[in-house]
Design a protein around this motif. Structure first.
Motif: not given
Length: 453
Positions: A92-96, A334-335, A347-350
């Motif tokens: 994703x482009x948007x980490x939120x 962002x994963x 990992x998730x959030x990397x």
């Protein structure tokens, strides 16, 4: 040794005593603090991106590295892996939107602070079409995509050609002692005129946009901190004026959409759309034109191919975008979950960043990738590079940028067959190249229009 777009040795070998250019950005104090995790601000990568990122590509398809704010990222280096991840909707482009990040601090807030952007203006920077994901990205892209269809771009070509001719008509008068700065008087004015006319920015405001673009591209927090509020305020004023007197331009179309259904486009989204279209619509193209011109002037055999066969221009633009494109790295993705990529557990959030310069010179995909070959791109085939991205976030204005570059190269070389660099490639590299992470740009491009008597 890899040859750079300026025609000099792009690679000052590691350990060389060659002096750094005055355009090198000051190095943050954290550079070198993480052994084995190269920082994007390391001299090796700033001075020699073709060699530096090439070395990382040969090390691994994913390399642990450090971003501008010293945060850890995965650098994606190889062509096939870059394309695979670019089209994977789980990044994703948007980490939120990543589970677990929403409750914590948005990692983009560190960058806003780093570059001096006031907190109350953050939504104008983090809420653009470039930083969004479906369904918002789909909704926003659909609102402007009609302006960039193949037919619409083809309809614009006569106007692009007229603007190009007008600029070339004035180019000789801009020369001093037979030398002219192509960026100042041609490479910038062409795309900014085209995109401003398309969007609806008046001619008297275009110099202001030139300053905004230069300030944001400088990565200087003082300049950015001043320009961002001015830029956003200016766009609000332009929208208010246009709302009172609609025209036949893209901005007026967006206003009509908002008036008909305010749920399709918020006030902030309208501002960010104008900001993104105008800045992205001229900065990259200007430097594609200048970088490509240098490449052609330092490769006379390739220039001769164009002289003998102008029909090669569309393929040539693709090769120049691959070989010396101005954008060498992308914004972060962002994963959204744990994902295995090329044998590496992400990992998730990397955060991941695509190294376009590494991918576009990957010997696994290209034969002799360091060689400029204007016939490399197969005629009639989909582009074989990632200079404009790939997947759902593929550059919206790519077809316009390609057309502008095609017209610019063709008409410039035909008008001035004796065109040549006014300085040596080494001088151009040392004096005019702006050393910044993720970009290959020149400050000036001094050219001699006619052979020196």
């Amino acid at each position: 040794m890899t040859t750079s777009p300026t025609g000099s040795a792009a690679a000052t070998p590691p350990g060389s005593t060659a002096s750094a250019s005055t355009t090198t950005a000051p190095l943050p104090t954290y550079v070198g603090l993480h052994p084995g995790e190269p920082s994007l601000m390391e001299p090796d990568l700033l001075d020699n991106p073709y060699t530096g990122y090439g070395r990382l590509r040969e090390q691994a398809p994913l390399v642990r590295a450090r971003f501008l704010d010293d945060s850890p990222i995965w650098l994606v280096t190889r062509f096939d892996v870059v394309r695979e991840v670019m089209r994977d909707p789980r990044f994703l482009n948007n980490p939120s939107l990543v589970p677990g990040i929403a409750e914590n601090e948005d990692p983009r807030s560190r960058l806003l602070k780093l570059f001096g952007i006031p907190e109350h203006l953050a939504q104008y920077v983090t809420g653009t079409i470039l930083t969004s994901d479906p369904p918002d990205h789909t909704r926003l892209r659909r609102l402007v995509s009609r302006a960039f269809t193949a037919r619409r771009i083809q309809d614009l070509r006569p106007r692009v050609e007229r603007i190009t001719d007008e600029l070339l008509d004035r180019l000789s008068a801009r020369a001093e002692d037979g030398v002219v700065d192509l960026i100042e008087h041609f490479a910038y004015p062409l795309p900014i005129t085209v995109i401003c006319e398309l969007v609806g920015i008046d001619e008297e405001d275009r110099a202001l946009w030139r300053r905004f673009g230069a300030d944001l591209a400088s990565l200087d927090p003082k300049r950015i901190g001043v320009s961002v509020p001015d830029l956003i305020g200016h766009i609000h004023e332009v929208i208010a004026e246009r709302r009172a007197a609609l025209r036949d331009d893209l901005l007026s179309g967006l206003i009509r959409v908002q008036d008909d259904d305010g749920g399709k486009l918020s006030d902030v989204e309208m501002v960010t759309m104008v900001l993104t279209l105008v800045l992205a619509g001229h900065e990259t193209t200007a430097h594609l034109i200048s970088n490509g011109t240098v490449a052609l002037l330092t490769h006379p055999d390739q220039r001769r191919l164009l002289d003998e066969n102008p029909a090669l221009l569309p393929r040539a633009v693709h090769e120049l975008m691959r070989w010396c494109g101005p954008i060498q790295a992308t914004q972060l993705r962002y994963a959204s979950e744990d994902i295995e990529v090329a044998g590496v557990q992400v990992r998730q959030g990397d955060a991941l960043m695509f190294s376009l310069v590494a991918a576009n010179h990957d010997p696994r995909h290209y034969t002799e990738p360091e060689r400029l070959d204007l016939t490399r791109q197969p005629a009639g085939r989909a582009e074989d590079h990632v200079g404009f991205g790939h997947g759902m976030h593929y550059c919206l204005g790519a077809s316009l940028a390609r057309q502008e570059a095609e017209v610019a190269y063709g008409k410039l070389l035909a008008r001035y067959p004796g065109l040549a660099l006014a300085v040596t490639p080494e001088q151009l590299e040392e004096q005019e190249r702006i050393r910044q992470p993720g970009a290959w740009r020149l400050r000036r491009l001094p050219l001699r229009l006619h052979p020196k008597a």
